[in-house]
Design a protein around this motif. Structure first.
Motif, PDB file in Angstrom:
ATOM      1  N   GLU A 104      91.989 -42.385  36.403  1.00  0.00           N
ATOM      2  CA  GLU A 104      91.207 -43.624  36.385  1.00  0.00           C
ATOM      3  C   GLU A 104      89.734 -43.262  36.243  1.00  0.00           C
ATOM      4  N   TYR A 163      97.391 -46.379  31.990  1.00  0.00           N
ATOM      5  CA  TYR A 163      98.173 -47.581  32.272  1.00  0.00           C
ATOM      6  C   TYR A 163      97.736 -48.729  31.370  1.00  0.00           C
ATOM      7  N   ARG A 212     101.686 -43.986  38.701  1.00  0.00           N
ATOM      8  CA  ARG A 212     102.001 -45.398  38.460  1.00  0.00           C
ATOM      9  C   ARG A 212     103.413 -45.776  38.880  1.00  0.00           C
ATOM     10  N   ASP A 213     104.366 -44.862  38.795  1.00  0.00           N
ATOM     11  CA  ASP A 213     105.726 -45.194  39.212  1.00  0.00           C
ATOM     12  C   ASP A 213     105.815 -45.325  40.728  1.00  0.00           C
ATOM     13  N   GLN A 235     103.269 -46.133  42.599  1.00  0.00           N
ATOM     14  CA  GLN A 235     102.466 -47.323  42.883  1.00  0.00           C
ATOM     15  C   GLN A 235     103.289 -48.591  42.678  1.00  0.00           C
ATOM     16  N   SER A 256      96.276 -41.479  39.825  1.00  0.00           N
ATOM     17  CA  SER A 256      97.259 -42.504  40.187  1.00  0.00           C
ATOM     18  C   SER A 256      98.640 -42.133  39.666  1.00  0.00           C
ATOM     19  N   ALA A 312     101.071 -50.361  30.290  1.00  0.00           N
ATOM     20  CA  ALA A 312     102.005 -50.036  31.370  1.00  0.00           C
ATOM     21  C   ALA A 312     103.119 -49.102  30.912  1.00  0.00           C
ATOM     22  N   LYS A 368      98.417 -43.797  45.246  1.00  0.00           N
ATOM     23  CA  LYS A 368      96.965 -43.742  45.084  1.00  0.00           C
ATOM     24  C   LYS A 368      96.293 -42.803  46.088  1.00  0.00           C
ATOM     25  N   ASP A 418      98.554 -40.563  36.047  1.00  0.00           N
ATOM     26  CA  ASP A 418      97.469 -41.202  35.295  1.00  0.00           C
ATOM     27  C   ASP A 418      96.125 -40.805  35.897  1.00  0.00           C
ATOM     28  N   TYR A 422     101.724 -40.623  29.510  1.00  0.00           N
ATOM     29  CA  TYR A 422     101.144 -40.212  30.780  1.00  0.00           C
ATOM     30  C   TYR A 422     100.893 -38.714  30.754  1.00  0.00           C
ATOM     31  N   CYS A 435      92.015 -46.027  31.725  1.00  0.00           N
ATOM     32  CA  CYS A 435      93.189 -45.357  32.288  1.00  0.00           C
ATOM     33  C   CYS A 435      94.332 -45.486  31.287  1.00  0.00           C
TER      34      CYS A 435
END
Length: 286
Positions: free
Chosen positions: A58, A229, A96-97, A99, A94, A234, A112, A56, A249, A227
């Motif tokens: 941001e 997300y 996300r998985d 994170q 980022s 999500a 991150k 992702d 994504y 973003c």
């Protein structure tokens, strides 16, 4: 800004995590898809190691510290401007998985930490002060005394923002936003950061966090989410692109470009003050 599902502590002080300088990179340096540990099929499923499947961007801005704050000292919010040299665009890439796997119990690590892109020059706060304005969001509850800006009409900066995805030779506008949409302004952020006595050094870089708004089109589609997300809830739904394809994504080969400008025009072509672009192409994992 929607307040659904936001923890109560968010509204009492800025939420922060510390970063690193080793992976702050200038635009247009490519970004390599990171590897890490993530749940194979949902929270608390069997962990697996490999390239992130949920990469992702941001949409953020960053600001550099000018005058230092000595270790053990605090910063008064009325002096905050004297400690900010200027602003850049900032993409805090980022995974996300990764994170999600790392959030409990200590917070994000590889999710991150693999890359933060910044635009190639700094626009000084002196140049930006003519675009001072009131923040869009009223803070409720009222902030603590050390975070209370005495002149609310000048507590934010009117900086227009845009995110573009370049994929397969086509450009897709993903979002617009504005720096003044932040719930916690940069002046409040830097003041709170210094309030525990950690000290700040000249050249320190701080990111604002994702800058999102709540505007919608006639069909109820969100236009100002900073973003994927947020835009995909999500990853539970796709974003429809103009050519009919769908996006959750980022893919290898995708390029994300952030832009920022100040002025009355509705687009960057009529800008009064520009930040350049903050871009990066996603490379396959090594």
């Amino acid at each position: 800004m929607s307040t659904n599902n936001i923890p109560k502590n968010w509204f009492h002080a800025p939420s922060v995590y510390n970063g690193r300088v080793s992976s702050v990179i200038p635009s247009p340096t490519p970004i390599r898809r990171p590897k890490g540990v993530f749940f194979s099929s949902g929270v608390d499923s069997e962990p697996t190691y490999g390239p992130s499947r949920m990469l992702d961007f941001e949409l953020e801005m960053g600001y550099f510290v000018s005058q230092p704050v000595a270790h053990g000292s605090e910063l008064r919010i009325e002096d905050a401007k004297e400690h900010i040299f200027g602003f850049v665009l900032l993409n805090d890439w980022s995974a996300r998985d990764l994170q999600l796997f790392e959030m409990r119990p200590l917070g994000p690590f590889h999710g991150k930490g693999f890359g933060t892109s910044i635009s190639p020059w700094i626009v000084t706060l002196d140049a930006l002060e003519q675009f001072s304005c009131a923040p869009k969001t009223k803070q409720d509850p009222p902030p603590f005394e050390h975070l209370t800006w005495k002149d609310p009409g000048t507590g934010a900066l009117d900086v227009k923002l845009r995110v573009t995805l370049k994929r397969d030779g086509k450009s897709h506008q993903l979002a617009t936003s504005n720096l003044r949409y932040l719930y916690w302004t940069p002046y409040q952020q830097i003041t709170h950061h210094a309030s525990a006595g950690c000290g700040l050094g000249t050249g320190d870089l701080m990111g604002t966090g994702t800058i999102s708004g709540d505007a919608e089109d006639a069909h109820g589609n969100k236009l100002e989410l900073g973003c994927l997300y947020e835009a995909t809830k999500a990853g539970t739904q796709s974003v429809a692109l103009a050519d009919g394809t769908e996006l959750k994504y980022l893919h290898d080969g995708d390029e994300v470009v952030l832009e920022a400008w100040c002025g009355d025009s509705g687009d960057a072509e009529g800008m009064v003050l520009g930040f350049g672009a903050c871009g990066g192409v996603v490379l396959a994992a090594s």
